[in-house]
Scaffold this motif. Structure first.
Motif, PDB file in Angstrom:
ATOM      1  N   UNK A  17      66.279 -42.479 -56.249  1.00 49.75           N
ATOM      2  CA  UNK A  17      67.478 -43.807 -55.008  1.00 49.75           C
ATOM      3  C   UNK A  17      66.630 -45.052 -55.749  1.00 49.75           C
ATOM      4  N   UNK A  18      65.790 -45.118 -56.997  1.00 42.61           N
ATOM      5  CA  UNK A  18      65.158 -46.318 -57.974  1.00 42.61           C
ATOM      6  C   UNK A  18      66.323 -47.153 -58.080  1.00 42.61           C
ATOM      7  N   UNK A  19      66.777 -48.454 -57.887  1.00 40.46           N
ATOM      8  CA  UNK A  19      67.792 -49.692 -58.139  1.00 40.46           C
ATOM      9  C   UNK A  19      66.462 -51.092 -59.083  1.00 40.46           C
ATOM     10  N   UNK A  20      67.138 -51.285 -59.333  1.00 44.91           N
ATOM     11  CA  UNK A  20      66.840 -52.744 -59.940  1.00 44.91           C
ATOM     12  C   UNK A  20      67.523 -53.938 -59.089  1.00 44.91           C
ATOM     13  N   UNK A  21      66.985 -54.626 -58.070  1.00 45.39           N
ATOM     14  CA  UNK A  21      67.629 -55.053 -56.575  1.00 45.39           C
ATOM     15  C   UNK A  21      68.330 -56.979 -57.706  1.00 45.39           C
ATOM     16  N   UNK A  22      67.807 -57.015 -59.147  1.00 42.08           N
ATOM     17  CA  UNK A  22      68.374 -58.156 -59.636  1.00 42.08           C
ATOM     18  C   UNK A  22      69.656 -57.467 -60.233  1.00 42.08           C
TER      19      UNK A  22
ATOM     20  N   UNK B 201      66.704 -60.586 -64.904  1.00 38.13           N
ATOM     21  CA  UNK B 201      67.691 -59.583 -66.163  1.00 38.13           C
ATOM     22  C   UNK B 201      67.657 -58.280 -66.331  1.00 38.13           C
ATOM     23  N   UNK B 202      66.711 -57.874 -65.516  1.00 41.04           N
ATOM     24  CA  UNK B 202      66.749 -56.521 -65.152  1.00 41.04           C
ATOM     25  C   UNK B 202      65.362 -55.609 -67.052  1.00 41.04           C
ATOM     26  N   UNK B 203      64.236 -56.716 -67.080  1.00 39.47           N
ATOM     27  CA  UNK B 203      63.656 -56.182 -68.447  1.00 39.47           C
ATOM     28  C   UNK B 203      62.458 -56.161 -67.878  1.00 39.47           C
ATOM     29  N   UNK B 204      61.999 -56.954 -66.938  1.00 38.04           N
ATOM     30  CA  UNK B 204      60.586 -57.136 -65.931  1.00 38.04           C
ATOM     31  C   UNK B 204      60.818 -55.679 -65.195  1.00 38.04           C
ATOM     32  N   UNK B 205      61.030 -55.548 -64.450  1.00 40.07           N
ATOM     33  CA  UNK B 205      60.950 -54.594 -63.145  1.00 40.07           C
ATOM     34  C   UNK B 205      60.273 -54.367 -62.195  1.00 40.07           C
ATOM     35  N   UNK B 206      59.610 -56.057 -62.481  1.00 41.05           N
ATOM     36  CA  UNK B 206      59.637 -56.640 -60.888  1.00 41.05           C
ATOM     37  C   UNK B 206      60.307 -55.861 -59.689  1.00 41.05           C
ATOM     38  N   UNK B 207      61.181 -56.291 -59.425  1.00 41.47           N
ATOM     39  CA  UNK B 207      62.300 -56.276 -58.276  1.00 41.47           C
ATOM     40  C   UNK B 207      63.192 -55.180 -57.937  1.00 41.47           C
ATOM     41  N   UNK B 208      62.138 -54.162 -58.845  1.00 42.86           N
ATOM     42  CA  UNK B 208      62.762 -52.068 -58.660  1.00 42.86           C
ATOM     43  C   UNK B 208      62.258 -52.276 -56.996  1.00 42.86           C
ATOM     44  N   UNK B 209      63.273 -51.813 -56.794  1.00 42.14           N
ATOM     45  CA  UNK B 209      63.852 -51.386 -55.144  1.00 42.14           C
ATOM     46  C   UNK B 209      63.811 -49.296 -54.730  1.00 42.14           C
ATOM     47  N   UNK B 210      63.587 -48.758 -53.933  1.00 40.70           N
ATOM     48  CA  UNK B 210      63.788 -48.264 -53.392  1.00 40.70           C
ATOM     49  C   UNK B 210      65.041 -48.220 -52.184  1.00 40.70           C
TER      50      UNK B 210
ATOM     51  N   UNK C  16      82.982 -48.557 -41.409  1.00 43.60           N
ATOM     52  CA  UNK C  16      81.759 -48.609 -41.168  1.00 43.60           C
ATOM     53  C   UNK C  16      80.492 -48.968 -42.053  1.00 43.60           C
ATOM     54  N   UNK C  17      80.391 -49.856 -42.301  1.00 45.59           N
ATOM     55  CA  UNK C  17      78.808 -50.198 -42.972  1.00 45.59           C
ATOM     56  C   UNK C  17      78.109 -50.974 -42.379  1.00 45.59           C
ATOM     57  N   UNK C  18      76.777 -49.852 -42.777  1.00 46.39           N
ATOM     58  CA  UNK C  18      75.348 -50.286 -42.784  1.00 46.39           C
ATOM     59  C   UNK C  18      74.894 -51.696 -43.318  1.00 46.39           C
ATOM     60  N   UNK C  19      73.650 -51.691 -42.398  1.00 44.92           N
ATOM     61  CA  UNK C  19      73.140 -52.255 -43.575  1.00 44.92           C
ATOM     62  C   UNK C  19      72.328 -51.610 -44.158  1.00 44.92           C
ATOM     63  N   UNK C  20      71.596 -52.156 -45.272  1.00 45.61           N
ATOM     64  CA  UNK C  20      71.240 -51.514 -47.083  1.00 45.61           C
ATOM     65  C   UNK C  20      69.801 -51.342 -46.765  1.00 45.61           C
ATOM     66  N   UNK C  21      68.565 -50.107 -46.989  1.00 44.55           N
ATOM     67  CA  UNK C  21      67.368 -50.440 -45.926  1.00 44.55           C
ATOM     68  C   UNK C  21      66.342 -49.934 -47.411  1.00 44.55           C
ATOM     69  N   UNK C  22      65.809 -50.897 -48.062  1.00 42.92           N
ATOM     70  CA  UNK C  22      65.468 -50.617 -48.917  1.00 42.92           C
ATOM     71  C   UNK C  22      63.452 -50.987 -49.484  1.00 42.92           C
ATOM     72  N   UNK C  23      62.669 -49.801 -49.807  1.00 43.67           N
ATOM     73  CA  UNK C  23      61.127 -50.512 -49.614  1.00 43.67           C
ATOM     74  C   UNK C  23      61.036 -50.865 -50.939  1.00 43.67           C
ATOM     75  N   UNK C  24      60.082 -51.678 -51.462  1.00 44.44           N
ATOM     76  CA  UNK C  24      59.241 -52.134 -52.485  1.00 44.44           C
ATOM     77  C   UNK C  24      58.067 -52.343 -52.063  1.00 44.44           C
TER      78      UNK C  24
END
Length: 125
Positions: free
Chosen positions: A103-108, A69-78, A30-38
Protein backbone atom coordinates in the motif's frame (compact mmCIF):
# COMPACT_ATOMS: atom_id res chain seq x y z
CA UNK A 1 -48.77 14.34 -33.31
CA UNK A 2 -48.04 13.86 -29.61
CA UNK A 3 -45.75 10.84 -30.12
CA UNK A 4 -42.50 10.98 -31.98
CA UNK A 5 -41.80 8.18 -34.47
CA UNK A 6 -38.61 7.17 -36.22
CA UNK A 7 -37.87 5.10 -39.29
CA UNK A 8 -35.10 2.56 -39.64
CA UNK A 9 -32.54 4.59 -41.56
CA UNK A 10 -32.94 8.27 -42.19
CA UNK A 11 -33.85 8.15 -45.89
CA UNK A 12 -34.85 4.53 -46.32
CA UNK A 13 -38.59 3.95 -46.25
CA UNK A 14 -39.38 1.34 -43.67
CA UNK A 15 -41.38 0.24 -40.72
CA UNK A 16 -42.33 3.00 -38.30
CA UNK A 17 -41.28 2.38 -34.71
CA UNK A 18 -42.42 4.33 -31.66
CA UNK A 19 -39.61 5.01 -29.21
CA UNK A 20 -40.81 4.87 -25.64
CA UNK A 21 -37.74 3.74 -23.67
CA UNK A 22 -36.28 6.51 -21.53
CA UNK A 23 -32.57 7.24 -21.69
CA UNK A 24 -30.66 5.51 -18.94
CA UNK A 25 -28.06 7.33 -16.88
CA UNK A 26 -24.77 5.62 -16.09
CA UNK A 27 -24.40 4.04 -12.68
CA UNK A 28 -23.39 6.49 -9.98
CA UNK A 29 -19.92 6.28 -8.49
CA UNK A 30 -19.49 7.18 -4.87
CA UNK A 31 -16.02 8.57 -4.30
CA UNK A 32 -14.49 8.56 -0.86
CA UNK A 33 -11.67 10.58 0.58
CA UNK A 34 -8.19 9.17 0.34
CA UNK A 35 -6.61 8.44 3.72
CA UNK A 36 -2.83 8.18 3.85
CA UNK A 37 -0.36 7.65 6.65
CA UNK A 38 3.11 9.18 6.85
CA UNK A 39 5.44 9.04 9.84
CA UNK A 40 2.73 8.12 12.34
CA UNK A 41 0.40 10.88 11.12
CA UNK A 42 -2.80 10.16 9.22
CA UNK A 43 -4.19 12.57 6.62
CA UNK A 44 -7.58 12.61 4.89
CA UNK A 45 -7.41 14.03 1.37
CA UNK A 46 -10.39 14.95 -0.75
CA UNK A 47 -9.79 13.70 -4.32
CA UNK A 48 -8.91 16.38 -6.84
CA UNK A 49 -7.32 15.76 -10.21
CA UNK A 50 -3.53 15.84 -10.19
CA UNK A 51 -0.74 14.51 -8.01
CA UNK A 52 -1.61 13.17 -4.57
CA UNK A 53 1.07 15.40 -3.02
CA UNK A 54 -0.33 18.55 -4.66
CA UNK A 55 -3.87 17.72 -3.54
CA UNK A 56 -2.69 17.18 0.04
CA UNK A 57 -0.68 20.41 0.14
CA UNK A 58 -3.54 22.40 -1.45
CA UNK A 59 -5.77 21.17 1.38
CA UNK A 60 -3.26 22.18 4.09
CA UNK A 61 -2.03 18.67 4.88
CA UNK A 62 1.61 18.84 6.02
CA UNK A 63 3.02 15.90 4.04
CA UNK A 64 6.80 15.71 4.01
CA UNK A 65 8.45 15.96 0.60
CA UNK A 66 11.63 17.22 -1.00
CA UNK A 67 12.46 16.54 -4.66
CA UNK A 68 9.01 16.07 -6.29
CA UNK A 69 10.70 13.76 -8.83
CA UNK A 70 10.33 10.44 -7.03
CA UNK A 71 14.02 10.03 -6.25
CA UNK A 72 14.37 11.01 -2.58
CA UNK A 73 11.43 9.01 -1.15
CA UNK A 74 10.53 11.61 1.50
CA UNK A 75 6.94 11.80 0.26
CA UNK A 76 6.35 8.06 0.76
CA UNK A 77 2.88 7.43 2.19
CA UNK A 78 0.85 4.35 2.99
CA UNK A 79 -2.61 4.47 1.41
CA UNK A 80 -5.04 3.32 4.11
CA UNK A 81 -8.28 4.06 2.21
CA UNK A 82 -9.29 5.31 -1.18
CA UNK A 83 -9.26 4.39 -4.80
CA UNK A 84 -8.88 6.29 -8.01
CA UNK A 85 -5.11 6.52 -7.96
CA UNK A 86 -3.02 5.78 -11.02
CA UNK A 87 -1.04 2.57 -11.22
CA UNK A 88 2.49 2.92 -9.81
CA UNK A 89 4.85 4.32 -12.42
CA UNK A 90 8.44 3.28 -13.17
CA UNK A 91 9.88 5.72 -10.63
CA UNK A 92 7.71 4.30 -7.85
CA UNK A 93 8.56 0.73 -8.86
CA UNK A 94 12.26 1.59 -8.71
CA UNK A 95 12.13 3.42 -5.36
CA UNK A 96 9.56 1.37 -3.42
CA UNK A 97 10.10 -2.11 -4.90
CA UNK A 98 7.86 -4.61 -3.12
CA UNK A 99 6.44 -2.03 -0.68
CA UNK A 100 3.90 -1.06 -3.34
CA UNK A 101 2.12 -4.35 -2.63
CA UNK A 102 1.78 -3.21 1.02
CA UNK A 103 0.00 0.00 0.00
CA UNK A 104 2.95 2.39 -0.13
CA UNK A 105 3.10 5.11 -2.79
CA UNK A 106 5.18 8.18 -3.59
CA UNK A 107 2.76 11.09 -3.14
CA UNK A 108 4.67 13.14 -5.73
CA UNK A 109 4.15 10.44 -8.37
CA UNK A 110 0.69 9.01 -7.58
CA UNK A 111 -1.97 10.66 -9.77
CA UNK A 112 -5.55 11.12 -8.60
CA UNK A 113 -7.63 10.15 -11.62
CA UNK A 114 -10.92 11.84 -10.75
CA UNK A 115 -12.44 14.53 -8.58
CA UNK A 116 -14.80 13.96 -5.67
CA UNK A 117 -17.43 16.38 -7.00
CA UNK A 118 -17.95 14.26 -10.11
CA UNK A 119 -20.78 11.81 -9.62
CA UNK A 120 -20.98 9.66 -12.73
CA UNK A 121 -18.65 7.06 -14.25
CA UNK A 122 -18.82 8.94 -17.53
CA UNK A 123 -16.96 11.76 -15.78
CA UNK A 124 -13.90 9.66 -14.98
CA UNK A 125 -10.78 11.36 -16.20
Amino acid sequence: MGQRVFTVGSLIPGKMVTVVKALERPAETKLVNIIVQQGGNQFEISPEKGKLLDAALNQGKPLQFKCRKGTCGQCTVKVIQGSGLSKPNEQEDKKLNKEIANGYRLACQAEILFKKNRAHQSDLV
